[in-house]
Structure formats: structure tokens, C-alpha cells
Design a protein around this motif. Structure first.
Motif, mmCIF file in Angstrom:
data_model
loop_
_atom_site.group_PDB
_atom_site.id
_atom_site.type_symbol
_atom_site.label_atom_id
_atom_site.label_comp_id
_atom_site.label_asym_id
_atom_site.label_seq_id
_atom_site.Cartn_x
_atom_site.Cartn_y
_atom_site.Cartn_z
ATOM 1 N N PHE A 1 -2.344 1.235 2.624
ATOM 2 C CA PHE A 1 -2.774 0.810 1.103
ATOM 3 C C PHE A 1 -1.674 1.963 0.394
ATOM 4 O O PHE A 1 -1.542 1.625 -0.818
ATOM 5 C CB PHE A 1 -4.219 1.295 0.774
ATOM 6 C CG PHE A 1 -5.211 -0.063 1.154
ATOM 7 C CD1 PHE A 1 -5.183 -1.005 0.211
ATOM 8 C CD2 PHE A 1 -5.871 -0.110 2.094
ATOM 9 C CE1 PHE A 1 -5.828 -2.144 0.364
ATOM 10 C CE2 PHE A 1 -6.863 -1.211 2.530
ATOM 11 C CZ PHE A 1 -6.630 -2.112 1.689
ATOM 12 N N ALA A 2 -1.599 3.114 0.724
ATOM 13 C CA ALA A 2 -0.821 4.061 0.214
ATOM 14 C C ALA A 2 0.785 3.508 -0.021
ATOM 15 O O ALA A 2 1.233 3.548 -1.029
ATOM 16 C CB ALA A 2 -0.583 5.406 0.897
ATOM 17 N N LEU A 3 1.147 2.507 0.867
ATOM 18 C CA LEU A 3 2.618 2.074 0.701
ATOM 19 C C LEU A 3 2.464 1.096 -0.311
ATOM 20 O O LEU A 3 3.539 0.858 -0.930
ATOM 21 C CB LEU A 3 2.990 1.540 2.185
ATOM 22 C CG LEU A 3 4.143 0.899 2.110
ATOM 23 C CD1 LEU A 3 5.474 1.562 1.758
ATOM 24 C CD2 LEU A 3 4.584 0.310 3.554
ATOM 25 N N ILE A 4 1.343 0.266 -0.142
ATOM 26 C CA ILE A 4 1.129 -0.845 -1.421
ATOM 27 C C ILE A 4 1.159 -0.253 -2.726
ATOM 28 O O ILE A 4 1.636 -0.612 -3.636
ATOM 29 C CB ILE A 4 -0.022 -1.798 -1.257
ATOM 30 C CG1 ILE A 4 0.081 -2.567 0.169
ATOM 31 C CG2 ILE A 4 -0.523 -2.533 -2.431
ATOM 32 C CD1 ILE A 4 -1.124 -3.262 0.632
ATOM 33 N N ILE A 5 0.365 0.943 -2.842
ATOM 34 C CA ILE A 5 0.401 1.463 -4.260
ATOM 35 C C ILE A 5 1.780 1.870 -4.612
ATOM 36 O O ILE A 5 2.499 1.921 -5.810
ATOM 37 C CB ILE A 5 -0.482 2.614 -4.221
ATOM 38 C CG1 ILE A 5 -1.895 2.072 -4.104
ATOM 39 C CG2 ILE A 5 -0.392 3.442 -5.416
ATOM 40 C CD1 ILE A 5 -3.046 3.188 -3.798
ATOM 41 N N PHE A 6 2.499 2.585 -3.580
ATOM 42 C CA PHE A 6 3.828 3.214 -3.827
ATOM 43 C C PHE A 6 4.897 1.904 -4.133
ATOM 44 O O PHE A 6 5.816 2.168 -5.038
ATOM 45 C CB PHE A 6 4.427 3.868 -2.513
ATOM 46 C CG PHE A 6 5.386 4.536 -2.814
ATOM 47 C CD1 PHE A 6 5.582 5.586 -3.748
ATOM 48 C CD2 PHE A 6 6.719 4.450 -2.161
ATOM 49 C CE1 PHE A 6 6.974 6.285 -4.013
ATOM 50 C CE2 PHE A 6 8.076 5.072 -2.300
ATOM 51 C CZ PHE A 6 8.085 6.336 -3.333
ATOM 52 N N SER A 7 4.464 0.651 -3.693
ATOM 53 C CA SER A 7 5.350 -0.459 -3.877
ATOM 54 C C SER A 7 5.158 -0.838 -5.516
ATOM 55 O O SER A 7 5.978 -1.432 -5.945
ATOM 56 C CB SER A 7 5.058 -1.479 -2.994
ATOM 57 O OG SER A 7 5.586 -0.982 -1.544
ATOM 58 N N VAL A 8 3.777 -0.906 -5.818
ATOM 59 C CA VAL A 8 3.461 -1.235 -7.154
ATOM 60 C C VAL A 8 4.094 -0.328 -8.079
ATOM 61 O O VAL A 8 4.569 -0.763 -9.095
ATOM 62 C CB VAL A 8 1.963 -1.292 -7.068
ATOM 63 C CG1 VAL A 8 1.609 -1.675 -8.854
ATOM 64 C CG2 VAL A 8 1.307 -2.418 -6.519
ATOM 65 N N LEU A 9 4.114 0.836 -7.717
ATOM 66 C CA LEU A 9 4.757 1.905 -8.775
ATOM 67 C C LEU A 9 6.204 1.816 -8.828
ATOM 68 O O LEU A 9 6.875 1.700 -9.688
ATOM 69 C CB LEU A 9 4.488 3.434 -8.145
ATOM 70 C CG LEU A 9 5.173 4.546 -8.924
ATOM 71 C CD1 LEU A 9 4.699 4.615 -10.294
ATOM 72 C CD2 LEU A 9 5.038 5.815 -8.099
ATOM 73 N N SER A 10 7.069 1.387 -7.670
ATOM 74 C CA SER A 10 8.313 1.025 -7.630
ATOM 75 C C SER A 10 8.667 -0.196 -8.469
ATOM 76 O O SER A 10 9.599 -0.403 -9.268
ATOM 77 C CB SER A 10 8.637 0.603 -6.073
ATOM 78 O OG SER A 10 8.731 1.798 -5.202
ATOM 79 N N LEU A 11 7.637 -1.182 -8.425
ATOM 80 C CA LEU A 11 7.877 -2.458 -9.251
ATOM 81 C C LEU A 11 7.677 -2.024 -10.504
ATOM 82 O O LEU A 11 8.327 -2.535 -11.744
ATOM 83 C CB LEU A 11 6.732 -3.577 -8.869
ATOM 84 C CG LEU A 11 6.897 -4.222 -7.680
ATOM 85 C CD1 LEU A 11 5.742 -5.154 -7.070
ATOM 86 C CD2 LEU A 11 8.365 -4.896 -7.506
ATOM 87 N N CYS A 12 6.653 -1.268 -10.987
ATOM 88 C CA CYS A 12 6.566 -0.692 -12.550
ATOM 89 C C CYS A 12 7.934 -0.110 -12.857
ATOM 90 O O CYS A 12 8.492 -0.293 -14.020
ATOM 91 C CB CYS A 12 5.557 0.210 -12.609
ATOM 92 S SG CYS A 12 4.057 -0.339 -12.231
#
Length: 329
Positions: free
Chosen positions: A25-36
């Protein structure tokens, strides 16, 4: 698929599952941040012309984050805790045989496609920094598909092609084991088949050599100290985490899927890919975009900040420039 009775729910396995879920879940949040970051630069470059050059390979960065995101989702499917907690609520008729098929899908997508794909995309971004001209999106997609197609094909044959599978001992191709806790309570543990792990190990060795050569090429062109530190960090992370993952995959051969040590080495396998993913997103997505926005926002134009005689050096991504000495980046 093998059914094995054991007396009680293994506490350590549950702990490993919860730890893995937290990091996923931490990686998913980090990936969403990268997409932003990617889409923020994409939209901002439409109104600020001096950012348009920085935005030329946004699709490749998007692919990197997308492959990492889907790899994280497939890792969730491997975990009994996640399947019991969430999938059963939406699929109450989720049978044991169907769970075993999920284990096969996990091996195919994790070791056969998504992880190789994000590693190859990471390598493409690294190689792109040594090119005089920025590669287009079509070449990036073609490069990823051509590189990943052989390993995906072999993994699929080992998992689903009956003419191959039926002649291989179960010990070398076992993807799942059913654990019986008594009172009609059963769960499926997913594993890493030895043959599929060996195929990924071959890919990992070839990839490591290719990655090492690419890092050497980039370092031979870079004189900016901050940029060199980033490349060293990326190189060390990948060259430590990926071989460690390969070794851990080999060690899974020595324990049964229900043993605690199997949970330990499975966690090491996960962390190997996790470290490569996080470092790749941080160094090849978030940091270059952040630098590009700083150059565009704070400095506006390099010539106006430093004058026409400033020394300019290409960065980790070819469309971005950094200025030697004290500057915007």
C-alpha cells in the motif's frame, strides 16, 4: 496442488502477510504520487513553453509507474490474508481450485511480465540519457515488448502448456499448496516454482550486466556531483536488490510453502523488487520532474539565471539540462 494438514494458523506467516500488505500500500501511494508529478508536468508544460522539452518522454515514465502499480496489485493476490479479508467478500464462491489459478497468474504476471517490464522500462530511461536525440514513445514501447516477450512466453509455457508441465516433477513446478486448518477451514498458499524462478534468474543475470554497462556509460558523460550521486544510488540499489531477490528465489526450493522460513525468503523476494521499484520511481520520475519544475519555475530560463557562458550538462533524462556549480537544480 497439494493438501497439507497443520495444527494451527502460523502466526509468522500472518505477520509476513501484514508486513507485505503495508509495504504494497505504501508503494501504491508512492506510485499515485509519481503519477501526480507526471500529469502535473504534462499539464503545466501546455502553458509554459520552456517546460515542453522536459515533457517529451512522459509516456515512458507513465509506463514505468503503471508497470510498478500492477506488479504491486499482483503481489496482493499472492497473500492469503488479502484473499481471505477482501476477495471472499466479493466472491463468496471463490473455490480452492480458483485460488490455485490465482497463484499461477501471480507467477506469470509477477515474474513473467510486470517486474521484467518495469525493470526494462527503468533501463530504457537510463539508456535514453546517453542519446543525442530523445527517443519517441513508440520505440520505448517496442523496446519493452521485445525484451519482455521471451521471458513471458517461457513462463506461460511452464505454467500452462500441458505437454511441458506433465513431464516435470511437481516439486519443480508447484505454484500452490492447500493448508487444512480443520473444521472445514482451508486456505491456499502461493509459491514460486523452481523452474519459473530459474527463468527469471536468467533474465536477472542478463539484465544486471546490461544495467551495469548502461550506468557506466551515463557516468562517463556526467560531471554534475548531485547527478552522479543519484546514478550511484540507482546502480547500487538495483545491483544489490535484484541479485538478492534471485538468491532468495533459489532458496525457496529448500522449504515447504507452509514453513516459516519459506515466508522469510518470500519476503526477501518481495523486498528485492520493492527496492528497485521505489528507487526507480524516485530517481527516474519524481526527482527529474521536480528538477524540471524548479528550472521552469525558479529560473525560468537558464541563460537569464547564469548568463550565456554557463556550462550546461545533460541530465539523467535527455530532455532535461542542469547547470554546473550553484544553480537551479
Amino acid at each position: 496442488m497439494v493438501v497439507m494438514p497443520i495444527p494451527a494458523l502460523p502466526f509468522l506467516n500472518l505477520t509476513f502477510d501484514l508486513t507485505t500488505v503495508a509495504f504494497i500500500f505504501a508503494l501504491i501511494i508512492f506510485s499515485v504520487l509519481s503519477l501526480c508529478f507526471i500529469f502535473h508536468l504534462r499539464f503545466k508544460s501546455k502553458s509554459l513553453t520552456h517546460l515542453q522539452g522536459f515533457n517529451s518522454i512522459w509516456t515512458v515514465r507513465f509506463l514505468l509507474v503503471l508497470f510498478i502499480f500492477f506488479w504491486a496489485i499482483t503481489e496482493l493476490l499472492r497473500l492469503p490474508f488479502f484473499r481471505r479479508r477482501y476477495l471472499y467478500r466479493f466472491l463468496p464462491s471463490f473455490s480452492i481450485s480458483q485460488q490455485s489459478e490465482f497463484c499461477k497468474l501471480h507467477v506469470f504476471f509477477s515474474l513473467g511480465f510486470f517486474e521484467p517490464a518495469f525493470l526494462v522500462t527503468l533501463l530504457f530511461l537510463l539508456n535514453a540519457s546517453t542519446k543525442e536525440q530523445t527517443p519517441n514513445d513508440t520505440s520505448a514501447i517496442t523496446f519493452v515488448i521485445i525484451t519482455c516477450l521471451p521471458i513471458a512466453t517461457v513462463q506461460g509455457l511452464l505454467l500452462y502448456f500441458k505437454a511441458v508441465v506433465d513431464h516435470v516433477p511437481l516439486f519443480f513446478r508447484q505454484t500452490a499448496v492447500v493448508i487444512n486448518y480443520g473444521l472445514g477451514s482451508e486456505t491456499v498458499l502461493c509459491g514460486y516454482p523452481f523452474l519459473n524462478s530459474a527463468v527469471f534468474a536468467g533474465f536477472g543475470v542478463a539484465y544486471s550486466l546490461w544495467f551495469l554497462v548502461s550506468c557506466w556509460r551515463v557516468l562517463s558523460l556526467v560531471i554534475n556531483k548531485g547527478l552522479r550521486a543519484r546514478i550511484y544510488a540507482l546502480a547500487v540499489t538495483v545491483m544489490v536488490a535484484l541479485p538478492l531477490q534471485i538468491v532468495a528465489l533459489g532458496l525457496t526450493l529448500f522449504w515447504r510453502l507452509d514453513e516459516d522460513m519459506y515466508g522469510v525468503v518470500s519476503l526477501v523476494v518481495f523486498f528485492g523488487a520493492f527496492c528497485c521499484a521505489v528507487t526507480g520511481e524516485g530517481i527516474l520520475v519524481i526527482k527529474p520532474i521536480s528538477d524540471a519544475l524548479d528550472v521552469g519555475g525558479s529560473c525560468c530560463k537558464l541563460s537569464s539565471c547564469y548568463g550565456g557562458g554557463s556550462q550546461v550538462k545533460r541530465s539523467l533524462v535527455p530532455e532535461k539540462t542542469v547547470v554546473e556549480g550553484e544553480g537551479c537544480v
